[in-house]
Design a protein around this motif. Structure first.
Motif, PDB file in Angstrom:
ATOM      1  N   ALA A  85      88.251 -37.675   4.084  1.00 33.58           N
ATOM      2  CA  ALA A  85      88.836 -38.532   2.993  1.00 33.58           C
ATOM      3  C   ALA A  85      89.549 -37.334   1.999  1.00 33.58           C
ATOM      4  O   ALA A  85      89.059 -36.341   2.003  1.00 33.58           O
ATOM      5  CB  ALA A  85      87.903 -39.450   2.201  1.00 33.58           C
ATOM      6  N   SER A  86      90.668 -38.130   1.329  1.00 28.95           N
ATOM      7  CA  SER A  86      91.055 -37.327   0.305  1.00 28.95           C
ATOM      8  C   SER A  86      90.569 -37.931  -0.877  1.00 28.95           C
ATOM      9  O   SER A  86      90.267 -39.205  -0.938  1.00 28.95           O
ATOM     10  CB  SER A  86      92.681 -37.529   0.183  1.00 28.95           C
ATOM     11  OG  SER A  86      93.090 -36.841   1.528  1.00 28.95           O
ATOM     12  N   TRP A  87      90.331 -37.053  -2.186  1.00 32.21           N
ATOM     13  CA  TRP A  87      89.545 -37.493  -3.048  1.00 32.21           C
ATOM     14  C   TRP A  87      90.197 -37.333  -4.521  1.00 32.21           C
ATOM     15  O   TRP A  87      91.143 -36.442  -4.548  1.00 32.21           O
ATOM     16  CB  TRP A  87      88.482 -36.636  -3.216  1.00 32.21           C
ATOM     17  CG  TRP A  87      87.460 -36.740  -2.141  1.00 32.21           C
ATOM     18  CD1 TRP A  87      87.370 -36.033  -1.095  1.00 32.21           C
ATOM     19  CD2 TRP A  87      86.360 -38.009  -1.874  1.00 32.21           C
ATOM     20  NE1 TRP A  87      86.353 -36.699  -0.022  1.00 32.21           N
ATOM     21  CE2 TRP A  87      85.849 -37.627  -0.689  1.00 32.21           C
ATOM     22  CE3 TRP A  87      86.013 -39.021  -2.731  1.00 32.21           C
ATOM     23  CZ2 TRP A  87      84.866 -38.454  -0.322  1.00 32.21           C
ATOM     24  CZ3 TRP A  87      85.128 -39.655  -2.080  1.00 32.21           C
ATOM     25  CH2 TRP A  87      84.410 -39.432  -1.059  1.00 32.21           C
ATOM     26  N   GLY A  88      90.200 -38.295  -5.344  1.00 32.35           N
ATOM     27  CA  GLY A  88      90.627 -38.066  -6.627  1.00 32.35           C
ATOM     28  C   GLY A  88      89.950 -37.085  -7.472  1.00 32.35           C
ATOM     29  O   GLY A  88      88.689 -36.687  -7.010  1.00 32.35           O
ATOM     30  N   GLN A  89      90.093 -37.020  -8.673  1.00 37.24           N
ATOM     31  CA  GLN A  89      89.210 -36.065  -9.636  1.00 37.24           C
ATOM     32  C   GLN A  89      88.094 -36.701 -10.315  1.00 37.24           C
ATOM     33  O   GLN A  89      87.190 -36.082 -10.838  1.00 37.24           O
ATOM     34  CB  GLN A  89      90.188 -35.418 -10.581  1.00 37.24           C
ATOM     35  CG  GLN A  89      91.008 -34.615 -10.053  1.00 37.24           C
ATOM     36  CD  GLN A  89      91.857 -33.497 -11.061  1.00 37.24           C
ATOM     37  OE1 GLN A  89      91.998 -34.021 -12.406  1.00 37.24           O
ATOM     38  NE2 GLN A  89      92.279 -32.315 -10.793  1.00 37.24           N
ATOM     39  N   GLY A  90      88.251 -38.096 -10.351  1.00 33.72           N
ATOM     40  CA  GLY A  90      86.957 -38.817 -10.677  1.00 33.72           C
ATOM     41  C   GLY A  90      87.114 -39.288 -12.084  1.00 33.72           C
ATOM     42  O   GLY A  90      87.932 -38.771 -12.847  1.00 33.72           O
ATOM     43  N   THR A  91      86.342 -40.287 -12.472  1.00 39.02           N
ATOM     44  CA  THR A  91      86.353 -40.894 -13.856  1.00 39.02           C
ATOM     45  C   THR A  91      85.085 -41.462 -14.075  1.00 39.02           C
ATOM     46  O   THR A  91      84.397 -41.903 -13.306  1.00 39.02           O
ATOM     47  CB  THR A  91      87.233 -42.143 -13.919  1.00 39.02           C
ATOM     48  OG1 THR A  91      87.258 -42.595 -15.221  1.00 39.02           O
ATOM     49  CG2 THR A  91      87.270 -43.316 -13.015  1.00 39.02           C
ATOM     50  N   GLN A  92      84.599 -41.075 -15.540  1.00 38.45           N
ATOM     51  CA  GLN A  92      83.225 -41.343 -15.892  1.00 38.45           C
ATOM     52  C   GLN A  92      82.959 -42.990 -16.371  1.00 38.45           C
ATOM     53  O   GLN A  92      83.911 -43.040 -16.923  1.00 38.45           O
ATOM     54  CB  GLN A  92      82.951 -40.238 -17.039  1.00 38.45           C
ATOM     55  CG  GLN A  92      81.569 -40.599 -17.537  1.00 38.45           C
ATOM     56  CD  GLN A  92      80.467 -39.862 -16.684  1.00 38.45           C
ATOM     57  OE1 GLN A  92      80.551 -38.887 -16.103  1.00 38.45           O
ATOM     58  NE2 GLN A  92      79.272 -40.824 -16.495  1.00 38.45           N
ATOM     59  N   VAL A  93      81.774 -43.215 -15.722  1.00 39.17           N
ATOM     60  CA  VAL A  93      81.420 -44.461 -16.019  1.00 39.17           C
ATOM     61  C   VAL A  93      80.106 -44.441 -16.688  1.00 39.17           C
ATOM     62  O   VAL A  93      79.060 -43.768 -16.088  1.00 39.17           O
ATOM     63  CB  VAL A  93      81.571 -45.537 -14.925  1.00 39.17           C
ATOM     64  CG1 VAL A  93      80.910 -46.946 -15.079  1.00 39.17           C
ATOM     65  CG2 VAL A  93      82.936 -45.862 -14.693  1.00 39.17           C
ATOM     66  N   THR A  94      79.720 -44.927 -17.846  1.00 35.56           N
ATOM     67  CA  THR A  94      78.572 -44.511 -18.503  1.00 35.56           C
ATOM     68  C   THR A  94      78.037 -46.122 -18.979  1.00 35.56           C
ATOM     69  O   THR A  94      78.869 -46.862 -19.797  1.00 35.56           O
ATOM     70  CB  THR A  94      78.599 -43.770 -19.926  1.00 35.56           C
ATOM     71  OG1 THR A  94      78.923 -42.638 -19.223  1.00 35.56           O
ATOM     72  CG2 THR A  94      77.208 -43.813 -20.361  1.00 35.56           C
ATOM     73  N   VAL A  95      76.906 -46.797 -18.695  1.00 34.21           N
ATOM     74  CA  VAL A  95      76.573 -47.793 -18.824  1.00 34.21           C
ATOM     75  C   VAL A  95      75.424 -47.629 -19.690  1.00 34.21           C
ATOM     76  O   VAL A  95      74.218 -47.252 -19.459  1.00 34.21           O
ATOM     77  CB  VAL A  95      76.180 -48.893 -17.915  1.00 34.21           C
ATOM     78  CG1 VAL A  95      75.695 -50.202 -18.243  1.00 34.21           C
ATOM     79  CG2 VAL A  95      77.334 -48.915 -16.808  1.00 34.21           C
ATOM     80  N   SER A  96      75.268 -48.174 -21.002  1.00 35.51           N
ATOM     81  CA  SER A  96      74.443 -48.097 -22.163  1.00 35.51           C
ATOM     82  C   SER A  96      73.093 -49.297 -22.056  1.00 35.51           C
ATOM     83  O   SER A  96      73.685 -50.392 -21.894  1.00 35.51           O
ATOM     84  CB  SER A  96      74.632 -47.819 -23.445  1.00 35.51           C
ATOM     85  OG  SER A  96      75.460 -48.958 -23.845  1.00 35.51           O
ATOM     86  N   SER A  97      72.245 -48.949 -21.932  1.00 37.20           N
ATOM     87  CA  SER A  97      70.997 -50.131 -22.262  1.00 37.20           C
ATOM     88  C   SER A  97      71.086 -50.708 -23.225  1.00 37.20           C
ATOM     89  O   SER A  97      71.223 -50.266 -24.446  1.00 37.20           O
ATOM     90  CB  SER A  97      69.641 -49.529 -21.520  1.00 37.20           C
ATOM     91  OG  SER A  97      69.334 -48.500 -22.570  1.00 37.20           O
TER      92      SER A  97
END
Length: 125
Positions: free
Chosen positions: A113-125
């Motif tokens: 696969a070819s990949w992007g650079q990513g994006t951060q997901v943060t789910v707080s409790s």
């Protein structure tokens, strides 16, 4: 050369929702699969994938019923709507494209696969 640009990550409270987007350029085939992966401590795990041939989809067990992947062929873009998020969904999410229409092959193996650079997901409790 395939290039992928992700957007839409961020911080959200548990139970909330987010939409991730990915725009692709340089795809030379009409038959391909696109998908989203989450970076786990030991590997990169497929979350949801979609085929350009018939928009068939593949979801990981944790994504089923909560996440929806969709594609806009005219814009060469893809979105992932994530609902009922929990802290275990946190991580860097990567967009991927594989020049084969099999969603299972992309999501389960991720090879080739070819990949992007990513994006951060943060789910707080």
């Amino acid at each position: 050369q395939v290039q992928l640009v992700e957007s839409g990550g961020g911080l959200v409270q548990a139970g909330g929702s987010l939409v991730l987007s990915c725009t692709a350029s340089g795809i030379t085939s009409e038959n391909y699969a696109m998908g989203w992966f989450r970076q786990a401590p030991n590997d990169r795990q497929g979350v949801a994938c979609i085929s350009s041939v018939d928009d068939s989809t593949f979801y990981s067990d944790s994504a089923k019923g909560r996440f929806t992947i969709s594609r806009d062929s005219a814009k060469n873009s893809m979105s992932l709507r994530m609902e009922s998020l929990n802290p275990s969904d946190s991580g860097i999410y990567y967009c991927a494209v594989r020049l084969s229409p099999s969603t299972r092959t992309l999501c389960v193996r991720g090879s080739g696969a070819s990949w992007g650079q990513g994006t951060q997901v943060t789910v707080s409790s």
